[in-house]
Design a protein around this motif. Structure first.
Motif, PDB file in Angstrom:
ATOM      1  N   VAL A  26      15.567   1.505  -1.708  1.00  0.00           N
ATOM      2  CA  VAL A  26      15.180   2.990  -1.782  1.00  0.00           C
ATOM      3  C   VAL A  26      13.811   3.144  -1.384  1.00  0.00           C
ATOM      4  CG1 VAL A  26      14.881   4.648  -3.699  1.00  0.00           C
ATOM      5  CG2 VAL A  26      17.336   3.539  -3.542  1.00  0.00           C
ATOM      6  N   SER A  27      13.122   2.182  -1.967  1.00  0.00           N
ATOM      7  CA  SER A  27      11.284   2.220  -1.544  1.00  0.00           C
ATOM      8  C   SER A  27      11.276   2.428  -0.114  1.00  0.00           C
ATOM      9  CB  SER A  27      10.769   1.089  -2.224  1.00  0.00           C
ATOM     10  OG  SER A  27       9.272   1.637  -1.918  1.00  0.00           O
ATOM     11  N   THR A  28      12.288   1.474   0.442  1.00  0.00           N
ATOM     12  CA  THR A  28      11.946   1.406   1.889  1.00  0.00           C
ATOM     13  C   THR A  28      12.397   2.806   2.849  1.00  0.00           C
ATOM     14  OG1 THR A  28      12.363  -1.043   1.743  1.00  0.00           O
ATOM     15  CG2 THR A  28      12.803   0.046   4.187  1.00  0.00           C
ATOM     16  N   PRO A  65       8.752  -6.176   2.818  1.00  0.00           N
ATOM     17  CA  PRO A  65       8.144  -4.941   2.388  1.00  0.00           C
ATOM     18  C   PRO A  65       8.833  -4.195   1.327  1.00  0.00           C
ATOM     19  CG  PRO A  65       8.629  -5.326   4.743  1.00  0.00           C
ATOM     20  CD  PRO A  65       9.180  -6.641   4.071  1.00  0.00           C
ATOM     21  N   LYS A  66       7.848  -3.490   0.627  1.00  0.00           N
ATOM     22  CA  LYS A  66       8.297  -2.498  -0.426  1.00  0.00           C
ATOM     23  C   LYS A  66       8.553  -3.466  -1.613  1.00  0.00           C
ATOM     24  CE  LYS A  66       6.919  -0.008   1.912  1.00  0.00           C
ATOM     25  NZ  LYS A  66       5.709   0.511   1.477  1.00  0.00           N
ATOM     26  N   SER A  67       8.092  -4.403  -1.670  1.00  0.00           N
ATOM     27  CA  SER A  67       8.225  -5.358  -3.139  1.00  0.00           C
ATOM     28  C   SER A  67       7.160  -5.178  -4.040  1.00  0.00           C
ATOM     29  CB  SER A  67       8.894  -6.617  -2.640  1.00  0.00           C
ATOM     30  OG  SER A  67       9.895  -6.930  -1.888  1.00  0.00           O
ATOM     31  N   GLY A  68       6.318  -4.513  -3.604  1.00  0.00           N
ATOM     32  CA  GLY A  68       5.073  -4.586  -4.696  1.00  0.00           C
ATOM     33  C   GLY A  68       3.927  -5.271  -4.006  1.00  0.00           C
ATOM     34  N   THR A  69       3.633  -5.306  -2.541  1.00  0.00           N
ATOM     35  CA  THR A  69       2.616  -6.083  -2.016  1.00  0.00           C
ATOM     36  C   THR A  69       1.294  -5.362  -2.491  1.00  0.00           C
ATOM     37  OG1 THR A  69       4.305  -5.614  -0.042  1.00  0.00           O
ATOM     38  CG2 THR A  69       2.106  -6.748   0.285  1.00  0.00           C
ATOM     39  N   THR A  70       1.230  -4.005  -2.499  1.00  0.00           N
ATOM     40  CA  THR A  70      -0.013  -3.359  -2.950  1.00  0.00           C
ATOM     41  C   THR A  70      -0.585  -3.769  -4.191  1.00  0.00           C
ATOM     42  OG1 THR A  70       1.070  -1.539  -1.316  1.00  0.00           O
ATOM     43  CG2 THR A  70      -0.905  -1.152  -2.683  1.00  0.00           C
ATOM     44  N   TRP A  71       0.402  -3.628  -5.011  1.00  0.00           N
ATOM     45  CA  TRP A  71       0.094  -4.086  -6.372  1.00  0.00           C
ATOM     46  C   TRP A  71      -0.313  -5.349  -6.730  1.00  0.00           C
ATOM     47  CZ3 TRP A  71       4.298  -4.826 -10.822  1.00  0.00           C
ATOM     48  CH2 TRP A  71       3.771  -5.060 -12.173  1.00  0.00           C
ATOM     49  N   MET A  99       8.633 -11.942  -9.715  1.00  0.00           N
ATOM     50  CA  MET A  99       9.491 -10.933  -9.715  1.00  0.00           C
ATOM     51  C   MET A  99       8.795  -9.715  -9.917  1.00  0.00           C
ATOM     52  SD  MET A  99      13.226 -12.091 -10.529  1.00  0.00           S
ATOM     53  CE  MET A  99      14.073 -13.221  -9.614  1.00  0.00           C
ATOM     54  N   TYR A 100       8.782  -8.835  -9.464  1.00  0.00           N
ATOM     55  CA  TYR A 100       8.268  -7.288  -9.539  1.00  0.00           C
ATOM     56  C   TYR A 100       8.781  -6.882 -11.104  1.00  0.00           C
ATOM     57  CZ  TYR A 100       7.456  -2.402  -9.010  1.00  0.00           C
ATOM     58  OH  TYR A 100       6.791  -1.170  -8.988  1.00  0.00           O
ATOM     59  N   GLU A 101      10.147  -7.256 -11.364  1.00  0.00           N
ATOM     60  CA  GLU A 101      10.431  -6.536 -12.520  1.00  0.00           C
ATOM     61  C   GLU A 101       9.917  -7.473 -13.816  1.00  0.00           C
ATOM     62  OE1 GLU A 101      12.513  -7.357 -10.006  1.00  0.00           O
ATOM     63  OE2 GLU A 101      12.984  -5.193  -9.489  1.00  0.00           O
ATOM     64  N   ARG A 153       4.628   5.481  -4.915  1.00  0.00           N
ATOM     65  CA  ARG A 153       5.580   6.699  -5.014  1.00  0.00           C
ATOM     66  C   ARG A 153       5.761   6.748  -6.344  1.00  0.00           C
ATOM     67  NH1 ARG A 153      10.890   7.235  -5.176  1.00  0.00           N
ATOM     68  NH2 ARG A 153      11.185   5.048  -5.414  1.00  0.00           N
ATOM     69  N   ARG A 154       6.784   5.894  -7.109  1.00  0.00           N
ATOM     70  CA  ARG A 154       6.944   5.793  -8.515  1.00  0.00           C
ATOM     71  C   ARG A 154       6.686   4.514  -9.269  1.00  0.00           C
ATOM     72  NH1 ARG A 154      11.562   8.974 -10.425  1.00  0.00           N
ATOM     73  NH2 ARG A 154      11.003   8.072 -12.455  1.00  0.00           N
ATOM     74  N   GLY A 155       6.745   3.534  -8.666  1.00  0.00           N
ATOM     75  CA  GLY A 155       6.537   2.391  -9.357  1.00  0.00           C
ATOM     76  C   GLY A 155       7.142   2.071 -10.422  1.00  0.00           C
ATOM     77  N   GLU A 156       8.531   2.354 -10.266  1.00  0.00           N
ATOM     78  CA  GLU A 156       9.266   1.825 -11.591  1.00  0.00           C
ATOM     79  C   GLU A 156      10.464   1.110 -11.297  1.00  0.00           C
ATOM     80  OE1 GLU A 156      10.191   5.611 -13.526  1.00  0.00           O
ATOM     81  OE2 GLU A 156       8.084   5.895 -13.829  1.00  0.00           O
TER      82      GLU A 156
HETATM   83  P1  A3P Z   1       8.491   2.855  -5.110  1.00  0.00           P
HETATM   84  O1  A3P Z   1       8.751   3.222  -3.732  1.00  0.00           O
HETATM   85  O2  A3P Z   1       9.714   2.400  -5.776  1.00  0.00           O
HETATM   86  O3  A3P Z   1       7.641   3.574  -6.030  1.00  0.00           O
HETATM   87  P2  A3P Z   1       4.693  -2.287  -1.148  1.00  0.00           P
HETATM   88  O4  A3P Z   1       3.364  -2.317  -1.692  1.00  0.00           O
HETATM   89  O5  A3P Z   1       5.216  -3.563  -0.750  1.00  0.00           O
HETATM   90  O6  A3P Z   1       4.700  -1.568   0.009  1.00  0.00           O
HETATM   91  O7  A3P Z   1       5.721  -1.621  -2.272  1.00  0.00           O
HETATM   92  C1  A3P Z   1       5.516  -0.405  -2.459  1.00  0.00           C
HETATM   93  C2  A3P Z   1       6.230  -0.173  -3.993  1.00  0.00           C
HETATM   94  O8  A3P Z   1       5.293  -0.627  -4.977  1.00  0.00           O
HETATM   95  C3  A3P Z   1       6.273   1.255  -4.250  1.00  0.00           C
HETATM   96  O9  A3P Z   1       7.487   1.491  -5.072  1.00  0.00           O
HETATM   97  C4  A3P Z   1       5.327   1.659  -4.958  1.00  0.00           C
HETATM   98  O10 A3P Z   1       5.275   2.887  -5.859  1.00  0.00           O
HETATM   99  C5  A3P Z   1       4.900   0.381  -6.025  1.00  0.00           C
HETATM  100  N1  A3P Z   1       3.686   0.154  -6.476  1.00  0.00           N
HETATM  101  C6  A3P Z   1       2.450   0.228  -5.769  1.00  0.00           C
HETATM  102  N2  A3P Z   1       1.372   0.234  -6.536  1.00  0.00           N
HETATM  103  C7  A3P Z   1       1.857  -0.381  -7.759  1.00  0.00           C
HETATM  104  C8  A3P Z   1       1.299  -0.536  -9.010  1.00  0.00           C
HETATM  105  N3  A3P Z   1      -0.054  -0.741  -9.148  1.00  0.00           N
HETATM  106  N4  A3P Z   1       2.249  -1.080  -9.821  1.00  0.00           N
HETATM  107  C9  A3P Z   1       3.363  -0.867  -9.778  1.00  0.00           C
HETATM  108  N5  A3P Z   1       4.068  -0.658  -8.599  1.00  0.00           N
HETATM  109  C10 A3P Z   1       3.258  -0.439  -7.766  1.00  0.00           C
END
Ligand code: A3P
Length: 303
Positions: free
Chosen positions: A144-146, A47-53, A202-204, A269-272
Protein backbone atom coordinates in the motif's frame (compact mmCIF):
# COMPACT_ATOMS: atom_id res chain seq x y z
CA UNK A 1 11.47 -9.90 -20.09
CA UNK A 2 10.37 -6.35 -19.45
CA UNK A 3 7.37 -4.91 -17.66
CA UNK A 4 5.84 -1.44 -17.69
CA UNK A 5 7.01 0.26 -14.52
CA UNK A 6 4.45 1.48 -12.00
CA UNK A 7 5.78 4.90 -12.74
CA UNK A 8 7.19 5.64 -16.19
CA UNK A 9 10.18 3.57 -17.20
CA UNK A 10 10.26 -0.16 -17.64
CA UNK A 11 11.45 -2.86 -15.29
CA UNK A 12 13.72 -5.65 -16.45
CA UNK A 13 14.32 -8.95 -14.78
CA UNK A 14 18.01 -9.26 -13.93
CA UNK A 15 19.28 -12.36 -12.15
CA UNK A 16 15.83 -12.97 -10.72
CA UNK A 17 15.05 -9.39 -9.59
CA UNK A 18 13.01 -6.62 -11.19
CA UNK A 19 15.05 -3.47 -11.69
CA UNK A 20 14.37 -0.12 -13.32
CA UNK A 21 17.00 0.90 -15.90
CA UNK A 22 18.38 3.41 -13.37
CA UNK A 23 18.76 0.85 -10.61
CA UNK A 24 20.27 -1.66 -12.99
CA UNK A 25 22.94 0.83 -14.01
CA UNK A 26 23.67 1.91 -10.44
CA UNK A 27 23.86 -1.64 -9.14
CA UNK A 28 26.23 -2.81 -11.89
CA UNK A 29 28.56 0.14 -11.34
CA UNK A 30 28.47 -0.37 -7.60
CA UNK A 31 29.16 -4.10 -7.99
CA UNK A 32 32.21 -3.34 -10.08
CA UNK A 33 33.68 -0.48 -8.07
CA UNK A 34 32.56 -0.29 -4.45
CA UNK A 35 35.19 -1.47 -1.98
CA UNK A 36 33.66 -2.20 1.39
CA UNK A 37 35.60 -1.48 4.58
CA UNK A 38 35.28 -3.85 7.53
CA UNK A 39 33.84 -0.98 9.58
CA UNK A 40 31.13 -0.10 7.01
CA UNK A 41 27.48 -0.37 7.94
CA UNK A 42 24.85 -0.97 5.27
CA UNK A 43 21.18 -0.42 5.89
CA UNK A 44 19.18 -2.61 3.53
CA UNK A 45 15.48 -2.47 2.74
CA UNK A 46 12.97 -3.32 0.15
CA UNK A 47 11.49 0.10 -0.79
CA UNK A 48 8.74 1.43 1.51
CA UNK A 49 9.75 -0.72 4.45
CA UNK A 50 10.83 2.14 6.71
CA UNK A 51 14.16 3.13 5.16
CA UNK A 52 13.76 6.83 5.99
CA UNK A 53 13.08 6.02 9.64
CA UNK A 54 15.95 3.59 10.08
CA UNK A 55 18.36 5.89 8.25
CA UNK A 56 17.58 8.54 10.84
CA UNK A 57 17.87 6.13 13.77
CA UNK A 58 21.20 4.73 12.60
CA UNK A 59 22.58 8.19 11.95
CA UNK A 60 21.48 9.43 15.37
CA UNK A 61 22.75 6.28 17.07
CA UNK A 62 26.22 6.39 15.53
CA UNK A 63 26.63 10.15 16.06
CA UNK A 64 25.11 10.33 19.54
CA UNK A 65 28.33 11.33 21.30
CA UNK A 66 28.63 14.47 19.15
CA UNK A 67 25.14 15.67 20.01
CA UNK A 68 24.75 14.69 23.62
CA UNK A 69 24.25 18.06 25.34
CA UNK A 70 21.38 20.45 24.79
CA UNK A 71 23.50 22.99 22.86
CA UNK A 72 24.79 20.47 20.35
CA UNK A 73 21.34 18.89 20.07
CA UNK A 74 20.09 22.18 18.59
CA UNK A 75 22.63 21.68 15.80
CA UNK A 76 21.71 18.08 15.10
CA UNK A 77 22.00 17.41 11.34
CA UNK A 78 18.66 15.60 11.31
CA UNK A 79 16.96 18.90 12.13
CA UNK A 80 18.09 20.52 8.91
CA UNK A 81 18.95 17.70 6.50
CA UNK A 82 16.77 14.84 5.37
CA UNK A 83 17.94 11.36 6.22
CA UNK A 84 18.35 10.42 2.55
CA UNK A 85 21.01 13.11 2.17
CA UNK A 86 22.71 12.06 5.40
CA UNK A 87 22.74 8.36 4.52
CA UNK A 88 23.13 7.93 0.75
CA UNK A 89 22.03 4.93 -1.28
CA UNK A 90 25.03 3.22 -2.85
CA UNK A 91 23.34 2.43 -6.16
CA UNK A 92 21.01 5.42 -6.38
CA UNK A 93 23.18 8.27 -5.13
CA UNK A 94 26.85 7.33 -5.09
CA UNK A 95 27.39 4.94 -7.99
CA UNK A 96 24.75 6.16 -10.41
CA UNK A 97 26.63 7.64 -13.33
CA UNK A 98 30.05 7.60 -11.65
CA UNK A 99 32.57 4.87 -11.00
CA UNK A 100 34.62 6.61 -8.32
CA UNK A 101 32.49 8.79 -6.09
CA UNK A 102 34.46 10.66 -3.47
CA UNK A 103 33.86 8.77 -0.25
CA UNK A 104 36.79 10.32 1.61
CA UNK A 105 34.64 12.89 3.40
CA UNK A 106 32.58 10.16 5.04
CA UNK A 107 33.81 9.48 8.56
CA UNK A 108 34.24 5.94 9.79
CA UNK A 109 32.10 3.96 10.37
CA UNK A 110 30.69 4.77 6.96
CA UNK A 111 26.94 4.42 6.82
CA UNK A 112 25.31 3.59 3.49
CA UNK A 113 21.90 2.40 2.40
CA UNK A 114 20.89 0.07 -0.38
CA UNK A 115 17.86 -1.68 -1.85
CA UNK A 116 20.08 -4.31 -3.50
CA UNK A 117 18.99 -7.92 -3.09
CA UNK A 118 21.54 -9.99 -1.14
CA UNK A 119 22.65 -11.94 -4.20
CA UNK A 120 23.39 -8.71 -6.11
CA UNK A 121 25.54 -7.10 -3.40
CA UNK A 122 29.10 -6.23 -4.45
CA UNK A 123 31.45 -9.11 -3.69
CA UNK A 124 33.48 -6.88 -1.37
CA UNK A 125 30.43 -6.40 0.86
CA UNK A 126 29.96 -10.13 1.17
CA UNK A 127 33.67 -10.81 1.69
CA UNK A 128 34.44 -8.07 4.20
CA UNK A 129 33.45 -7.96 7.85
CA UNK A 130 31.13 -5.00 7.28
CA UNK A 131 27.72 -5.20 8.89
CA UNK A 132 24.28 -5.24 7.30
CA UNK A 133 21.07 -4.16 8.99
CA UNK A 134 17.98 -5.39 7.15
CA UNK A 135 14.59 -3.89 7.89
CA UNK A 136 11.52 -5.63 6.56
CA UNK A 137 7.86 -4.71 6.81
CA UNK A 138 4.65 -6.68 6.43
CA UNK A 139 3.92 -7.06 2.71
CA UNK A 140 0.40 -5.61 2.80
CA UNK A 141 1.52 -2.28 4.29
CA UNK A 142 4.62 -2.29 2.10
CA UNK A 143 2.45 -2.76 -0.96
CA UNK A 144 0.00 0.00 0.00
CA UNK A 145 2.87 2.36 0.79
CA UNK A 146 4.47 1.55 -2.58
CA UNK A 147 1.21 2.10 -4.41
CA UNK A 148 0.78 5.54 -2.83
CA UNK A 149 4.36 6.50 -3.57
CA UNK A 150 4.17 5.28 -7.17
CA UNK A 151 1.03 7.36 -7.70
CA UNK A 152 2.77 10.44 -6.39
CA UNK A 153 5.79 9.89 -8.63
CA UNK A 154 3.63 9.33 -11.69
CA UNK A 155 3.02 12.16 -14.14
CA UNK A 156 -0.45 13.56 -13.53
CA UNK A 157 -1.63 12.97 -17.09
CA UNK A 158 -1.12 9.22 -16.63
CA UNK A 159 -3.70 9.12 -13.83
CA UNK A 160 -3.69 6.92 -10.75
CA UNK A 161 -2.71 3.28 -10.94
CA UNK A 162 -5.74 1.15 -10.09
CA UNK A 163 -4.84 -0.62 -6.85
CA UNK A 164 -5.90 -3.97 -8.30
CA UNK A 165 -3.40 -3.53 -11.12
CA UNK A 166 -0.61 -2.73 -8.64
CA UNK A 167 -1.58 -5.73 -6.56
CA UNK A 168 -1.44 -8.06 -9.57
CA UNK A 169 2.09 -6.89 -10.26
CA UNK A 170 3.18 -7.15 -6.63
CA UNK A 171 1.79 -10.70 -6.40
CA UNK A 172 3.67 -11.65 -9.57
CA UNK A 173 6.83 -10.30 -7.95
CA UNK A 174 7.01 -7.11 -10.03
CA UNK A 175 8.13 -4.32 -7.70
CA UNK A 176 11.35 -2.35 -7.25
CA UNK A 177 14.02 -5.01 -6.50
CA UNK A 178 11.21 -7.55 -6.22
CA UNK A 179 10.00 -10.20 -5.90
CA UNK A 180 9.46 -8.77 -2.46
CA UNK A 181 9.60 -12.24 -0.86
CA UNK A 182 12.93 -13.15 -2.51
CA UNK A 183 14.42 -9.87 -1.28
CA UNK A 184 13.35 -10.64 2.28
CA UNK A 185 14.29 -14.31 2.11
CA UNK A 186 17.81 -13.56 0.87
CA UNK A 187 18.60 -11.42 3.90
CA UNK A 188 16.68 -13.62 6.32
CA UNK A 189 18.81 -16.59 5.31
CA UNK A 190 21.98 -14.51 5.52
CA UNK A 191 21.00 -13.37 9.04
CA UNK A 192 20.60 -17.02 10.12
CA UNK A 193 23.87 -18.09 8.47
CA UNK A 194 25.88 -15.06 9.67
CA UNK A 195 24.20 -13.50 12.71
CA UNK A 196 27.30 -11.47 13.49
CA UNK A 197 27.15 -9.87 10.02
CA UNK A 198 23.44 -9.47 9.26
CA UNK A 199 20.80 -8.19 11.66
CA UNK A 200 17.22 -8.86 10.57
CA UNK A 201 14.69 -6.38 11.92
CA UNK A 202 10.98 -5.79 11.47
CA UNK A 203 9.20 -2.46 11.17
CA UNK A 204 6.24 -3.72 13.22
CA UNK A 205 8.48 -4.81 16.10
CA UNK A 206 10.26 -1.46 16.01
CA UNK A 207 6.90 0.29 16.28
CA UNK A 208 5.83 -1.84 19.25
CA UNK A 209 9.04 -1.63 21.21
CA UNK A 210 11.48 0.85 19.68
CA UNK A 211 13.53 1.11 22.87
CA UNK A 212 14.43 -2.59 22.84
CA UNK A 213 15.23 -2.57 19.15
CA UNK A 214 17.44 0.52 19.22
CA UNK A 215 19.42 -1.10 22.00
CA UNK A 216 19.61 -4.28 19.95
CA UNK A 217 20.92 -2.24 17.00
CA UNK A 218 23.56 -0.55 19.16
CA UNK A 219 24.71 -3.91 20.55
CA UNK A 220 24.89 -5.43 17.09
CA UNK A 221 26.92 -2.50 15.76
CA UNK A 222 29.39 -2.76 18.62
CA UNK A 223 28.41 0.56 20.21
CA UNK A 224 26.15 -0.48 23.09
CA UNK A 225 24.58 2.17 25.27
CA UNK A 226 26.46 2.72 28.51
CA UNK A 227 24.68 2.47 31.86
CA UNK A 228 24.79 6.24 32.06
CA UNK A 229 23.25 6.65 28.60
CA UNK A 230 20.51 4.25 29.56
CA UNK A 231 19.82 6.36 32.64
CA UNK A 232 20.11 9.81 31.10
CA UNK A 233 17.48 9.40 28.36
CA UNK A 234 19.84 9.06 25.37
CA UNK A 235 17.73 6.28 23.85
CA UNK A 236 14.51 8.23 24.35
CA UNK A 237 16.17 11.30 22.78
CA UNK A 238 17.09 9.34 19.65
CA UNK A 239 13.60 7.88 19.37
CA UNK A 240 11.96 11.24 19.82
CA UNK A 241 14.19 12.88 17.24
CA UNK A 242 13.43 10.10 14.74
CA UNK A 243 9.74 9.71 15.49
CA UNK A 244 7.26 10.06 12.66
CA UNK A 245 5.64 13.09 14.31
CA UNK A 246 8.92 14.91 14.81
CA UNK A 247 10.46 14.12 11.44
CA UNK A 248 7.34 14.80 9.41
CA UNK A 249 6.92 18.21 11.08
CA UNK A 250 10.45 19.41 10.29
CA UNK A 251 10.66 22.11 7.63
CA UNK A 252 13.35 20.19 5.75
CA UNK A 253 11.07 17.18 5.44
CA UNK A 254 7.94 19.20 4.67
CA UNK A 255 9.41 21.27 1.85
CA UNK A 256 12.48 19.48 0.52
CA UNK A 257 13.00 17.64 -2.72
CA UNK A 258 15.31 14.74 -3.54
CA UNK A 259 17.37 14.62 -6.72
CA UNK A 260 14.98 11.97 -8.08
CA UNK A 261 12.20 14.57 -8.12
CA UNK A 262 10.46 12.99 -5.14
CA UNK A 263 9.32 15.42 -2.49
CA UNK A 264 10.62 14.62 0.98
CA UNK A 265 7.13 14.83 2.45
CA UNK A 266 6.13 11.79 0.36
CA UNK A 267 8.37 9.69 2.60
CA UNK A 268 6.10 10.50 5.55
CA UNK A 269 2.57 9.37 4.86
CA UNK A 270 0.95 7.54 7.81
CA UNK A 271 3.78 5.55 9.37
CA UNK A 272 1.41 3.07 10.95
CA UNK A 273 0.98 -0.67 11.14
CA UNK A 274 -2.07 -2.15 9.41
CA UNK A 275 -3.00 0.87 7.29
CA UNK A 276 -3.60 -1.52 4.37
CA UNK A 277 -7.14 -2.18 5.62
CA UNK A 278 -8.05 1.35 4.57
CA UNK A 279 -7.22 0.60 0.93
CA UNK A 280 -7.62 -3.11 0.30
CA UNK A 281 -10.54 -5.48 0.70
CA UNK A 282 -10.06 -8.54 2.90
CA UNK A 283 -9.92 -10.65 -0.31
CA UNK A 284 -7.03 -8.55 -1.59
CA UNK A 285 -5.28 -8.94 1.76
CA UNK A 286 -5.83 -12.69 1.65
CA UNK A 287 -4.33 -12.80 -1.81
CA UNK A 288 -1.06 -11.32 -0.54
CA UNK A 289 -1.17 -13.61 2.50
CA UNK A 290 -1.63 -16.64 0.25
CA UNK A 291 1.32 -15.72 -1.95
CA UNK A 292 3.51 -15.04 1.08
CA UNK A 293 2.55 -18.30 2.76
CA UNK A 294 3.52 -20.23 -0.33
CA UNK A 295 6.77 -18.33 -0.91
CA UNK A 296 7.96 -18.28 2.71
CA UNK A 297 7.04 -21.91 3.32
CA UNK A 298 9.86 -23.75 5.06
CA UNK A 299 11.87 -20.60 5.82
CA UNK A 300 10.64 -20.25 9.41
CA UNK A 301 9.78 -16.64 8.61
CA UNK A 302 6.29 -15.21 9.13
CA UNK A 303 5.39 -11.70 8.02
P1 A3P B 1 3.40 4.60 4.91
O1 A3P B 1 3.30 4.90 3.45
O2 A3P B 1 2.71 3.32 5.29
O3 A3P B 1 2.99 5.71 5.78
P2 A3P B 1 10.64 4.20 3.07
O4 A3P B 1 11.30 5.13 3.99
O5 A3P B 1 11.31 2.84 3.01
O6 A3P B 1 10.40 4.80 1.74
O7 A3P B 1 9.22 3.86 3.69
C1 A3P B 1 8.24 4.83 3.81
C2 A3P B 1 7.24 4.38 4.86
O8 A3P B 1 7.83 4.57 6.16
C3 A3P B 1 5.99 5.22 4.82
O9 A3P B 1 4.94 4.35 5.24
C4 A3P B 1 6.30 6.29 5.86
O10 A3P B 1 5.18 6.96 6.35
C5 A3P B 1 7.00 5.46 6.91
N1 A3P B 1 7.85 6.29 7.79
C6 A3P B 1 8.63 7.35 7.44
N2 A3P B 1 9.21 7.88 8.51
C7 A3P B 1 8.81 7.15 9.57
C8 A3P B 1 9.07 7.24 10.97
N3 A3P B 1 9.86 8.18 11.48
N4 A3P B 1 8.49 6.33 11.78
C9 A3P B 1 7.68 5.38 11.27
N5 A3P B 1 7.39 5.25 9.97
C10 A3P B 1 7.95 6.12 9.11
Amino acid sequence: PSEEDWITASFRLYQGFWLSPRLFKGILTCQNHFQAHPSDILLVTSPKSGTTWLKAILFALLNRAKYSDSDSQQRHPLLTQNSHDLVPFLELNLYLGQENPDLTAIASPRLFATHMPYSLLPQSVRDSNCKLVYLCRNPKDTFVSTWHFANRMRPEEKGQIPIQEGLDKFCRGVSVCGPYWDHVLGYHKASLDMPEKVLFMMYEQMKVDPHVHVRRLADFLGCPFSKEELRDGTVEGILKMCSFDNMSALEVNKCGKLWTGAETKWFFRRGEVGDWVNYMSSEMGERIDGVMEEKLHGSGLKL
